[in-house]
Motif scaffolding. Structure first.
Motif, PDB file in Angstrom:
ATOM      1  N   TYR A 234      42.163  48.114  41.863  1.00 50.08           N
ATOM      2  CA  TYR A 234      41.430  47.890  40.600  1.00 50.08           C
ATOM      3  C   TYR A 234      40.440  46.810  40.549  1.00 50.08           C
ATOM      4  CZ  TYR A 234      45.286  51.046  38.886  1.00 50.08           C
ATOM      5  OH  TYR A 234      46.055  52.042  39.037  1.00 50.08           O
ATOM      6  N   CYS A 235      39.653  47.218  39.865  1.00 47.50           N
ATOM      7  CA  CYS A 235      38.166  46.179  39.874  1.00 47.50           C
ATOM      8  C   CYS A 235      38.794  44.791  39.240  1.00 47.50           C
ATOM      9  CB  CYS A 235      37.431  46.614  39.006  1.00 47.50           C
ATOM     10  SG  CYS A 235      36.414  47.965  39.080  1.00 47.50           S
ATOM     11  N   PRO A 236      38.268  43.589  39.625  1.00 53.04           N
ATOM     12  CA  PRO A 236      38.768  42.227  39.173  1.00 53.04           C
ATOM     13  C   PRO A 236      38.756  42.336  37.367  1.00 53.04           C
ATOM     14  CG  PRO A 236      37.001  41.969  40.659  1.00 53.04           C
ATOM     15  CD  PRO A 236      37.075  43.316  40.435  1.00 53.04           C
TER      16      PRO A 236
ATOM     17  N   TYR B 129      35.141  56.464  30.574  1.00 55.12           N
ATOM     18  CA  TYR B 129      35.886  57.149  31.654  1.00 55.12           C
ATOM     19  C   TYR B 129      35.665  56.447  32.967  1.00 55.12           C
ATOM     20  CZ  TYR B 129      36.233  61.831  29.249  1.00 55.12           C
ATOM     21  OH  TYR B 129      36.604  62.758  28.432  1.00 55.12           O
ATOM     22  N   GLY B 130      36.563  55.722  33.069  1.00 54.82           N
ATOM     23  CA  GLY B 130      36.403  54.490  34.207  1.00 54.82           C
ATOM     24  C   GLY B 130      36.127  55.244  35.488  1.00 54.82           C
ATOM     25  N   MET B 131      36.963  56.163  35.732  1.00 56.35           N
ATOM     26  CA  MET B 131      36.973  56.551  37.471  1.00 56.35           C
ATOM     27  C   MET B 131      35.656  57.327  37.632  1.00 56.35           C
ATOM     28  SD  MET B 131      39.506  59.421  39.155  1.00 56.35           S
ATOM     29  CE  MET B 131      39.897  58.829  40.791  1.00 56.35           C
TER      30      MET B 131
ATOM     31  N   PRO C 216      40.695  46.096  29.201  1.00 59.37           N
ATOM     32  CA  PRO C 216      39.239  45.858  29.670  1.00 59.37           C
ATOM     33  C   PRO C 216      38.803  46.651  30.883  1.00 59.37           C
ATOM     34  CG  PRO C 216      40.480  43.938  30.208  1.00 59.37           C
ATOM     35  CD  PRO C 216      41.640  44.807  29.348  1.00 59.37           C
ATOM     36  N   CYS C 217      37.704  47.003  30.987  1.00 60.92           N
ATOM     37  CA  CYS C 217      36.950  47.699  32.087  1.00 60.92           C
ATOM     38  C   CYS C 217      35.725  47.146  32.190  1.00 60.92           C
ATOM     39  CB  CYS C 217      36.720  49.203  31.725  1.00 60.92           C
ATOM     40  SG  CYS C 217      35.728  49.871  33.145  1.00 60.92           S
ATOM     41  N   PRO C 218      35.972  45.867  32.737  1.00 62.52           N
ATOM     42  CA  PRO C 218      34.426  44.994  32.914  1.00 62.52           C
ATOM     43  C   PRO C 218      33.323  45.753  33.760  1.00 62.52           C
ATOM     44  CG  PRO C 218      36.382  43.763  33.779  1.00 62.52           C
ATOM     45  CD  PRO C 218      36.990  45.126  33.503  1.00 62.52           C
ATOM     46  N   THR C 219      33.787  46.611  34.697  1.00 61.84           N
ATOM     47  CA  THR C 219      32.769  47.143  35.397  1.00 61.84           C
ATOM     48  C   THR C 219      31.898  48.143  34.699  1.00 61.84           C
ATOM     49  OG1 THR C 219      34.188  47.061  37.363  1.00 61.84           O
ATOM     50  CG2 THR C 219      32.558  48.638  37.519  1.00 61.84           C
ATOM     51  N   ASN C 220      32.605  49.285  33.930  1.00 56.04           N
ATOM     52  CA  ASN C 220      31.561  50.085  33.090  1.00 56.04           C
ATOM     53  C   ASN C 220      31.255  49.390  32.030  1.00 56.04           C
ATOM     54  OD1 ASN C 220      31.680  52.326  34.803  1.00 56.04           O
ATOM     55  ND2 ASN C 220      33.656  52.164  34.637  1.00 56.04           N
ATOM     56  N   TRP C 221      31.828  48.208  31.143  1.00 52.24           N
ATOM     57  CA  TRP C 221      31.322  47.714  30.173  1.00 52.24           C
ATOM     58  C   TRP C 221      30.222  46.815  30.571  1.00 52.24           C
ATOM     59  CZ3 TRP C 221      36.393  45.700  27.184  1.00 52.24           C
ATOM     60  CH2 TRP C 221      37.193  46.677  27.143  1.00 52.24           C
TER      61      TRP C 221
HETATM   62  S1  SF4 Z   1      36.542  51.240  36.583  1.00 55.02           S
HETATM   63 FE1  SF4 Z   1      37.209  49.990  34.877  1.00 55.02          FE
HETATM   64  S2  SF4 Z   1      39.186  51.171  34.655  1.00 55.02           S
HETATM   65 FE2  SF4 Z   1      38.584  51.747  36.636  1.00 55.02          FE
HETATM   66  S3  SF4 Z   1      39.501  49.985  37.716  1.00 55.02           S
HETATM   67 FE3  SF4 Z   1      37.451  49.226  37.492  1.00 55.02          FE
HETATM   68  S4  SF4 Z   1      37.623  48.000  35.604  1.00 55.02           S
HETATM   69 FE4  SF4 Z   1      39.607  49.360  35.982  1.00 55.02          FE
END
Ligand code: SF4
Ligand SMILES: Cc1ncc(C[n+]2csc(CCOP(=O)(O)OP(=O)(O)O)c2C)c(N)n1
Lengths: 257, 352
Positions: free
Chosen positions: A19-21, A126-128, A213-218
């Protein structure tokens, strides 16, 4: 001799999360594993990971697991639980998985009062698949498929799973929590423990919704993501226990025995 | 063993329970409702029996996936539109190597179509139906006795090859009544290592279809393919009827084969040398047997309750060694043996 005060839960394998940090999935995984350890159910638990960022959960949990197709977790879990009623069965699902493609399976498993636990990771995207709009995306929130912000006229409104599921007569325990601070992490662990205990006691369907939290996509830092949950997300998705019928369900069960 | 008179749908259900099926999930759809209802009535009286009326065919297939993974013998049934919805799960079962029996009591299509008997789902059934490189064993029963026997066999094959097996029948087979004898089921052999029942004190395991590494996925595909080759070699079934001296052979399965048999009896009475080649397994298709027959017989008429689907397999089997013609009645039309006899007779006259 030094006392060990912190270690890897037995129900987690010796490996790194992908998973992302700053991602809430890692925290949720650890909490679920701790709860399984503490309840002593590692050997009797069967987990159902989703299609979503948590699809590889079987690489992390050191318990038996059966991968479900996107959204079908609660149906798959129903099959396992009905075939093996004395096992502990949980389905782990994202918001696209539960509230879009798998709404029917989730809703009806809840409505049948299946004695399973659903761990619902609400990260508003949708994270993935790269941060597309989810059923839980906030109004005006920009995502890759709502570039101008979620428009209520075209896209409808954020789906409030805990509120809706708590209305179903089949559900016993429904709580919404988050994992954006040490205190909220502790609270989430308590909620998970309660949900699993509810199942162990045979009291019916439990669901824990985790604002995650989904920092990557937020497109935010981890710290800003935690703040956004407090300042924006939890205003739309208020935290709290939406349903706790445990005592009420327990009574007739005790009277019968 | 006593003969009992039952309808096709009930026979499949009863045979499944006798074969040890202990988990059934289904969603109502005509013309297979009697099967679901029989399961609802009888599963509750069987020890460990589970019946679930699911919210959809999608949910049903994923429920049986869950139960199959625990080691239960599982079944779901539906009719054409519902089988389309199950394809995601069938593909998943093939990928995860989970046994299970899926019954399709076909009706007229495409789309909602109608509720009359048809054979328009042959392609879907025999080509895999869902996504990805996989096969499903498909039985095409033509009598009530076969419904009973093949349903029982389906559970054995599903276990043996750890793969989904489909019973492909149609509304006629589902509704019709014939006397049957239920054979004694074979004792089940299925290893615990293929079951997920909680790790206990031991090592945990998981079943999954996701294989991100392309080389690993390729290997998994070839592993499945090797299994399919064994199935082709060992499990192909067919019936030949009056082919010894035939000038013309009808190729038909299921209800169409029943009608063809009736027609052939009439034609024989009139001295026409017509026979029947009836595939019993539709996948694997009895390709080599049909090709072998083409050494003797040079004229074939494929008859289906469709616009011509099995026809493709007949062409592939005969590889141009014999003449092939086609007669189809799609959309729920079921001709009588007399009507078909007329069609065949006209065709018979054109062959030299
Ligand atoms: S994309 Fe978002 S939900 Fe998926 S691993 Fe990264 S932070 Fe987590
Ligand atoms: C039938 C099907 N449609 C689409 C996908 C692609 N897909 C994989 S995960 C996913 C969405 C995941 O989002 P969510 O459920 O919110 O979980 P997250 O990744 O955010 O944890 C989608 C659309 C799929 N695997 N299967």
């Amino acid at each position: 001799m030094a006392k060990k005060v912190f270690g890897r839960p037995e129900s987690l394998k010796e490996t790194y999360f992908h998973y992302c940090p700053g991602c809430g999935h890692s925290i949720a995984h650890r909490l679920v594993a701790e709860v399984i350890d503490e309840l002593g159910i590692r050997g009797t638990t069967i987990g159902v990971p989703p299609a979503g960022c948590a699809v590889l959960a079987y690489n992390y949990f050191d318990i038996d697991m059966l991968e479900a197709q996107h959204g079908r977790g609660p149906a798959t879990a129903t099959g396992i639980k009905r075939a093996l009623p004395d096992r502990i069965v949980f389905s782990y699902q994202g918001d696209g998985d539960l509230a879009a493609i798998g709404m029917a399976e989730s809703f009806h498993a809840a409505n049948r009062g299946e004695n399973i636990t659903v761990i619902f990771i609400n990260n508003a995207v949708y994270g993935m698949t790269g941060g597309q709009m989810a059923p839980t995306t906030m109004l005006d929130q920009r995502t890759t498929t709502s570039p101008a912000g979620r428009n209520k006229i075209l896209d409808g409104y954020p789906v409030k799973v805990s509120e809706i599921f708590s209305q179903l007569q089949g559900t016993t325990y429904v709580e919404r929590v988050t994992v954006n601070s040490p205190a909220s992490v502790n609270k989430t662990k308590k909620a998970l423990k309660k949900a699993f205990q509810c199942q162990i006691d045979g009291l019916g369907f439990s669901l824990v919704e985790i604002l995650s939290p989904c920092p990557t996509n937020w497109k935010m830092t981890s710290v800003a993501s935690c703040k956004w949950i407090d300042e924006v997300m939890s205003k739309e998705f208020p935290l709290g226990v939406f349903k706790d019928n445990i005592a009420a369900v327990k009574k007739p069960a005790e009277a019968a025995s | 063993m006593n003969k009992v008179l039952m309808s096709g749908n009930n026979i499949i259900a009863e045979a499944a329970i006798r074969a040890g099926c202990r988990f059934y999930a289904g969603y109502p759809i005509t013309p297979q409702n009697e099967l679901t209802e029989y399961m609802a009535e009888h599963m509750r009286n069987v020890e460990g029996g589970v019946f679930v009326q699911s919210e959809s065919e999608i949910a049903a297939i994923h429920m049986i996936i869950g139960a199959s993974a625990t080691g239960a013998r599982v079944m779901t049934s539906s009719s054409s539109p519902g089988i389309s919805l199950k394809q995601e799960g069938i593909s998943s079962m093939a990928a995860c190597e989970l046994p299970g029996v899926i019954v399709n009591i076909m009706r007229g299509g495409p789309g909602l179509g109608n509720i009359r008997p048809a054979q328009g789902d042959y392609f879907q059934a025999t080509r895999g139906g869902g996504h990805g490189d996989y096969r499903t064993i498909v039985y095409g029963p033509a009598t009530c006795q076969e419904l009973a026997d093949l349903t029982m066999n389906a559970f054995d094959l599903a276990d043996l090859y750890r793969t989904p097996v489909m019973i492909l029948a149609d509304g006629m087979m589902g509704q019709m009544m014939e006397p049957v004898v239920f054979k004694k089921p074979k004792p089940r052999q299925y290893s615990e290592k293929f079951m997920l029942r909680g790790a206990g004190q031991g090592k945990s395991k998981f079943f999954r279809g996701l294989i991100l590494d392309a080389i690993d996925m390729e290997e998994h595909n070839w592993k499945l393919e090797r299994k399919y080759q064994v199935i082709i070699k060992k499990e192909t079934l067919h019936e030949e009827y009056k082919t010894e001296d035939a000038e013309l052979v009808i190729v038909a399965y299921g209800t169409a084969a029943r009608i063809a048999k009736g027609a052939i009896k009439r034609l024989r009475e009139n001295g026409m040398k017509v026979g029947l080649f009836r595939p019993i397994t539709l996948w694997p298709f009895p390709e080599l047997k049909l090709r072998a027959l083409s050494k003797k017989v040079k004229n074939y008429l494929v008859f289906e309750l469709s616009t011509g689907q099995m026809l493709d397999d007949v062409r592939l089997a005969l590889q141009g060694y014999a003449a092939i013609d086609f007669h189809g009645r799609p959309g729920g039309v079921v001709p009588t043996p007399a009507e078909l006899a007329n069609v065949i007779a006209r065709h018979y006259e054109t062959i030299d």
